[in-house]
Design a protein around this motif. Structure first.
Motif, PDB file in Angstrom:
ATOM      1  N   GLU A  82       9.168  33.478  39.480  1.00  0.00           N
ATOM      2  CA  GLU A  82       7.865  32.649  39.847  1.00  0.00           C
ATOM      3  C   GLU A  82       8.326  31.049  39.882  1.00  0.00           C
ATOM      4  O   GLU A  82       7.797  30.318  40.739  1.00  0.00           O
ATOM      5  CB  GLU A  82       6.618  32.987  39.032  1.00  0.00           C
ATOM      6  N   ILE A  83       9.017  30.706  38.850  1.00  0.00           N
ATOM      7  CA  ILE A  83       9.089  29.339  38.728  1.00  0.00           C
ATOM      8  C   ILE A  83      10.208  28.753  39.799  1.00  0.00           C
ATOM      9  O   ILE A  83      10.274  27.699  40.746  1.00  0.00           O
ATOM     10  CB  ILE A  83       9.828  28.999  37.323  1.00  0.00           C
ATOM     11  N   GLN A  84      11.100  29.611  40.256  1.00  0.00           N
ATOM     12  CA  GLN A  84      12.195  29.288  41.270  1.00  0.00           C
ATOM     13  C   GLN A  84      11.450  29.251  42.548  1.00  0.00           C
ATOM     14  O   GLN A  84      11.787  28.663  43.403  1.00  0.00           O
ATOM     15  CB  GLN A  84      13.227  30.407  41.181  1.00  0.00           C
ATOM     16  N   ILE A  85      10.491  30.405  42.907  1.00  0.00           N
ATOM     17  CA  ILE A  85       9.830  30.651  43.971  1.00  0.00           C
ATOM     18  C   ILE A  85       8.934  29.083  44.368  1.00  0.00           C
ATOM     19  O   ILE A  85       9.143  28.524  45.406  1.00  0.00           O
ATOM     20  CB  ILE A  85       8.923  31.605  44.039  1.00  0.00           C
ATOM     21  N   LEU A  86       8.521  28.637  43.057  1.00  0.00           N
ATOM     22  CA  LEU A  86       7.648  27.497  43.191  1.00  0.00           C
ATOM     23  C   LEU A  86       8.512  26.289  43.628  1.00  0.00           C
ATOM     24  O   LEU A  86       8.249  25.416  44.535  1.00  0.00           O
ATOM     25  CB  LEU A  86       6.976  27.379  41.796  1.00  0.00           C
ATOM     26  N   LEU A  87       9.642  26.098  42.870  1.00  0.00           N
ATOM     27  CA  LEU A  87      10.492  24.947  43.123  1.00  0.00           C
ATOM     28  C   LEU A  87      10.854  25.130  44.633  1.00  0.00           C
ATOM     29  O   LEU A  87      11.225  24.135  45.074  1.00  0.00           O
ATOM     30  CB  LEU A  87      11.710  25.076  42.195  1.00  0.00           C
ATOM     31  N   ASN A  88      11.248  26.354  45.032  1.00  0.00           N
ATOM     32  CA  ASN A  88      11.851  26.435  46.581  1.00  0.00           C
ATOM     33  C   ASN A  88      10.833  25.825  47.384  1.00  0.00           C
ATOM     34  O   ASN A  88      11.080  25.265  48.432  1.00  0.00           O
ATOM     35  CB  ASN A  88      12.180  27.876  46.651  1.00  0.00           C
ATOM     36  N   ASN A  89       9.629  26.557  47.214  1.00  0.00           N
ATOM     37  CA  ASN A  89       8.491  26.095  48.110  1.00  0.00           C
ATOM     38  C   ASN A  89       8.206  24.617  48.133  1.00  0.00           C
ATOM     39  O   ASN A  89       7.942  23.884  49.019  1.00  0.00           O
ATOM     40  CB  ASN A  89       6.902  26.685  47.673  1.00  0.00           C
ATOM     41  N   ILE A  90       8.493  23.954  46.860  1.00  0.00           N
ATOM     42  CA  ILE A  90       8.308  22.379  46.883  1.00  0.00           C
ATOM     43  C   ILE A  90       9.320  21.801  47.578  1.00  0.00           C
ATOM     44  O   ILE A  90       9.122  20.873  48.202  1.00  0.00           O
ATOM     45  CB  ILE A  90       8.435  22.018  45.146  1.00  0.00           C
ATOM     46  N   ALA A  91      10.682  22.163  47.642  1.00  0.00           N
ATOM     47  CA  ALA A  91      11.756  21.517  48.308  1.00  0.00           C
ATOM     48  C   ALA A  91      11.583  21.852  49.714  1.00  0.00           C
ATOM     49  O   ALA A  91      11.646  20.775  50.379  1.00  0.00           O
ATOM     50  CB  ALA A  91      12.933  22.159  47.729  1.00  0.00           C
ATOM     51  N   PHE A 108      12.710   7.311  50.142  1.00  0.00           N
ATOM     52  CA  PHE A 108      13.257   7.485  48.703  1.00  0.00           C
ATOM     53  C   PHE A 108      12.606   8.188  47.656  1.00  0.00           C
ATOM     54  O   PHE A 108      13.361   8.904  46.666  1.00  0.00           O
ATOM     55  CB  PHE A 108      13.104   6.078  48.245  1.00  0.00           C
ATOM     56  N   GLU A 109      11.289   8.174  47.744  1.00  0.00           N
ATOM     57  CA  GLU A 109      10.409   9.153  46.468  1.00  0.00           C
ATOM     58  C   GLU A 109      10.742  10.498  46.844  1.00  0.00           C
ATOM     59  O   GLU A 109      10.926  11.278  45.994  1.00  0.00           O
ATOM     60  CB  GLU A 109       8.983   8.628  46.753  1.00  0.00           C
ATOM     61  N   ARG A 110      10.873  11.057  48.239  1.00  0.00           N
ATOM     62  CA  ARG A 110      10.962  12.138  48.424  1.00  0.00           C
ATOM     63  C   ARG A 110      12.316  12.666  48.228  1.00  0.00           C
ATOM     64  O   ARG A 110      12.759  13.742  47.534  1.00  0.00           O
ATOM     65  CB  ARG A 110      10.923  12.576  49.877  1.00  0.00           C
ATOM     66  N   GLU A 111      13.534  11.854  48.404  1.00  0.00           N
ATOM     67  CA  GLU A 111      14.802  12.004  47.722  1.00  0.00           C
ATOM     68  C   GLU A 111      14.840  12.319  46.072  1.00  0.00           C
ATOM     69  O   GLU A 111      15.509  13.105  45.682  1.00  0.00           O
ATOM     70  CB  GLU A 111      15.634  11.040  48.122  1.00  0.00           C
ATOM     71  N   GLN A 112      14.279  11.501  45.418  1.00  0.00           N
ATOM     72  CA  GLN A 112      14.056  11.586  44.247  1.00  0.00           C
ATOM     73  C   GLN A 112      13.604  12.786  43.734  1.00  0.00           C
ATOM     74  O   GLN A 112      13.687  13.661  42.640  1.00  0.00           O
ATOM     75  CB  GLN A 112      13.440  10.346  43.732  1.00  0.00           C
ATOM     76  N   GLN A 113      12.494  13.225  44.344  1.00  0.00           N
ATOM     77  CA  GLN A 113      11.427  14.634  44.156  1.00  0.00           C
ATOM     78  C   GLN A 113      12.410  15.707  44.421  1.00  0.00           C
ATOM     79  O   GLN A 113      12.552  16.506  43.513  1.00  0.00           O
ATOM     80  CB  GLN A 113      10.495  14.384  44.916  1.00  0.00           C
ATOM     81  N   LEU A 114      13.215  15.589  45.384  1.00  0.00           N
ATOM     82  CA  LEU A 114      14.093  16.720  45.611  1.00  0.00           C
ATOM     83  C   LEU A 114      15.278  16.878  44.612  1.00  0.00           C
ATOM     84  O   LEU A 114      15.684  17.915  44.195  1.00  0.00           O
ATOM     85  CB  LEU A 114      14.711  16.612  47.143  1.00  0.00           C
ATOM     86  N   GLN A 123       8.872  22.023  51.223  1.00  0.00           N
ATOM     87  CA  GLN A 123       7.600  21.217  51.601  1.00  0.00           C
ATOM     88  C   GLN A 123       8.082  19.824  51.732  1.00  0.00           C
ATOM     89  O   GLN A 123       7.635  19.106  52.662  1.00  0.00           O
ATOM     90  CB  GLN A 123       6.470  21.187  50.733  1.00  0.00           C
ATOM     91  N   LEU A 124       8.931  19.294  50.825  1.00  0.00           N
ATOM     92  CA  LEU A 124       9.452  17.905  50.786  1.00  0.00           C
ATOM     93  C   LEU A 124      10.212  17.890  52.094  1.00  0.00           C
ATOM     94  O   LEU A 124      10.122  16.621  52.506  1.00  0.00           O
ATOM     95  CB  LEU A 124      10.104  17.461  49.506  1.00  0.00           C
ATOM     96  N   ASN A 125      11.011  18.707  52.437  1.00  0.00           N
ATOM     97  CA  ASN A 125      11.982  18.602  53.490  1.00  0.00           C
ATOM     98  C   ASN A 125      11.021  18.566  54.687  1.00  0.00           C
ATOM     99  O   ASN A 125      11.430  17.758  55.752  1.00  0.00           O
ATOM    100  CB  ASN A 125      13.076  19.863  53.703  1.00  0.00           C
ATOM    101  N   GLY A 126       9.990  19.311  54.882  1.00  0.00           N
ATOM    102  CA  GLY A 126       9.143  19.319  55.910  1.00  0.00           C
ATOM    103  C   GLY A 126       8.597  18.102  56.160  1.00  0.00           C
ATOM    104  O   GLY A 126       8.348  17.396  57.297  1.00  0.00           O
ATOM    105  N   ASP A 127       7.824  17.587  54.914  1.00  0.00           N
ATOM    106  CA  ASP A 127       7.385  16.263  54.935  1.00  0.00           C
ATOM    107  C   ASP A 127       8.099  15.315  55.431  1.00  0.00           C
ATOM    108  O   ASP A 127       7.761  14.260  56.226  1.00  0.00           O
ATOM    109  CB  ASP A 127       6.793  15.949  53.781  1.00  0.00           C
ATOM    110  N   GLN A 128       9.632  15.169  54.960  1.00  0.00           N
ATOM    111  CA  GLN A 128      10.321  14.071  55.504  1.00  0.00           C
ATOM    112  C   GLN A 128      10.534  14.147  56.903  1.00  0.00           C
ATOM    113  O   GLN A 128      10.929  13.146  57.703  1.00  0.00           O
ATOM    114  CB  GLN A 128      11.822  14.352  54.566  1.00  0.00           C
TER     115      GLN A 128
END
Length: 362
Positions: A56-65, A328-334, A67-72
């Motif tokens: 579940e943690i891995q899925i969550l992290l994948n979703n975050i990544a 830059f912030e998204r890059e750091q988040q990723l 979303q970050l890529n989509g936002d970028q």
């Protein structure tokens, strides 16, 4: 229920910078120092303690990544569109500024050149005004001279006519004497003619007057013949003199005709020139006033365009800075997400060990 707070917490700790050379424990230690990171680790620790699946943690992290890529990508697209729009607005404003600057230069030149032309026209109109006065004075002076010449000719011509009449009368009297008429019968006419000739005081008549005086005292044929010859000579001279005066009069009249025509034409030209200059002066003043007013308007337009350009440039710079900061912030988040994924997938034992002792150490 746990996915949403975990997502929020992980995004909040995106500014935590890590490097590839750091160990899993060092990475987790850095995240743990942040209050939000500490909360994330607490969630992870709870997940492990309750035996929840790590997937579940891995899925969550994948979703975050994801979303970050989509936002970028969305941010890149918006940034590209905004950049095109900014460049168009700025190019239009720069073109507008260049136009107003060109207009200001043109209007300034028009104002200065027209001011110079106005000064020259005002000087010339004064000169032309004086030329008109001189022309009118010349015409009046020359006209008076011509009138005096004509009056002199009329007077002298009348004198010649009177003198010729007197000569003709004297010739008739002498011819009557030659025909045998008694002097006593012609005495009255003789005295009038003699007085008329004496009034003229002309040197030409002096020998004749002397001869006639002698004839009054003694009439003889020889004297009569001599006087008749003298009268004929004098009349011939008078005719020639009158003809010469007439020729002079005609020549002076012709000269005056040419001269007066020239003066009148010159006067007409000067008057027309003065009218043209005065009209030009009025037009120059209108042009200068309009140029000054237009110059003021163009200056205001230029200032407005420059202010608008500065505002647009500042706004574009702010948008660019915001885009770069967010990127830059998204890059750091990723990077944080990637490091967490790496820890959870490859170094789970180290993560578990860290989480077990984190409360004791930290």
């Amino acid at each position: 229920m746990r996915i949403i707070p975990v997502l929020t917490l992980i995004l909040a700790v995106a500014t935590a910078r890590v490097t590839k050379t750091e160990s899993p424990k060092e990475v987790l230690a850095q995240i743990n120092k942040d209050s939000f990171g500490n909360s994330v680790l607490s969630v992870l620790q709870l997940q492990l303690a309750t035996g929840g699946p790590v997937g579940e943690i891995q899925i969550l992290l994948n979703n975050i990544a994801s979303q970050l890529n989509g936002d970028q990508k969305k941010a890149d697209k918006v940034h590209e569109s905004d950049t095109v729009a900014f460049e168009k607005i700025i190019a239009d404003l720069e073109q507008e500024i260049a136009y107003h600057q060109t207009q200001i230069v043109a209007l300034s030149n028009l104002r200065d050149q027209t001011t110079d032309a106005l000064g020259e026209a005002e000087v010339e109109v004064r000169v032309v005004t004086q030329d008109i006065a001189n022309n009118e004075k010349s015409f009046a002076d020359e006209s008076a001279t011509r009138q005096s010449q004509h009056e002199t000719w009329v007077r002298k011509d009348a004198e010649h006519v009177d003198q010729m009449d007197a000569i003709d009368e004297a010739s008739k009297i002498v011819q009557h004497l030659q025909a045998g008429v008694a002097f006593a019968q012609l005495k009255s006419r003789f005295e009038k003619v003699q007085a008329k000739l004496m009034e003229s005081k002309h040197a030409l008549f002096k020998p004749l007057i002397n001869a006639l005086t002698q004839l009054a005292s003694k009439v003889d044929n020889k004297s009569i013949i001599k006087i008749l010859e003298l009268l004929a000579q004098i009349r011939q001279q008078l005719v020639a003199s009158r003809a010469s005066l007439l020729a002079t009069e005609e020549r002076q009249a012709a000269n005056w005709e040419v001269q007066s025509s020239h003066l009148q034409e010159e006067h007409k030209r000067l008057v027309e020139r003065k009218a043209f200059l005065e009209n030009s002066i009025v037009q120059f003043k209108v042009t200068i006033q309009e140029a000054v007013e237009d110059l003021e308007d163009q200056t205001l337009f230029l200032e407005d365009a420059e202010d608008s350009l500065a505002i647009q440039q500042r706004w574009a710079a702010e948008q660019e800075a915001q885009y770069e900061a967010q990127t830059f912030e998204r890059e750091q988040q990723l990077e944080v997400v990637e490091r967490l994924q790496e820890v959870l997938t490859q170094k789970m034992s180290a993560a578990s060990e860290f989480l077990q002792i984190r409360e004791e150490v930290f």
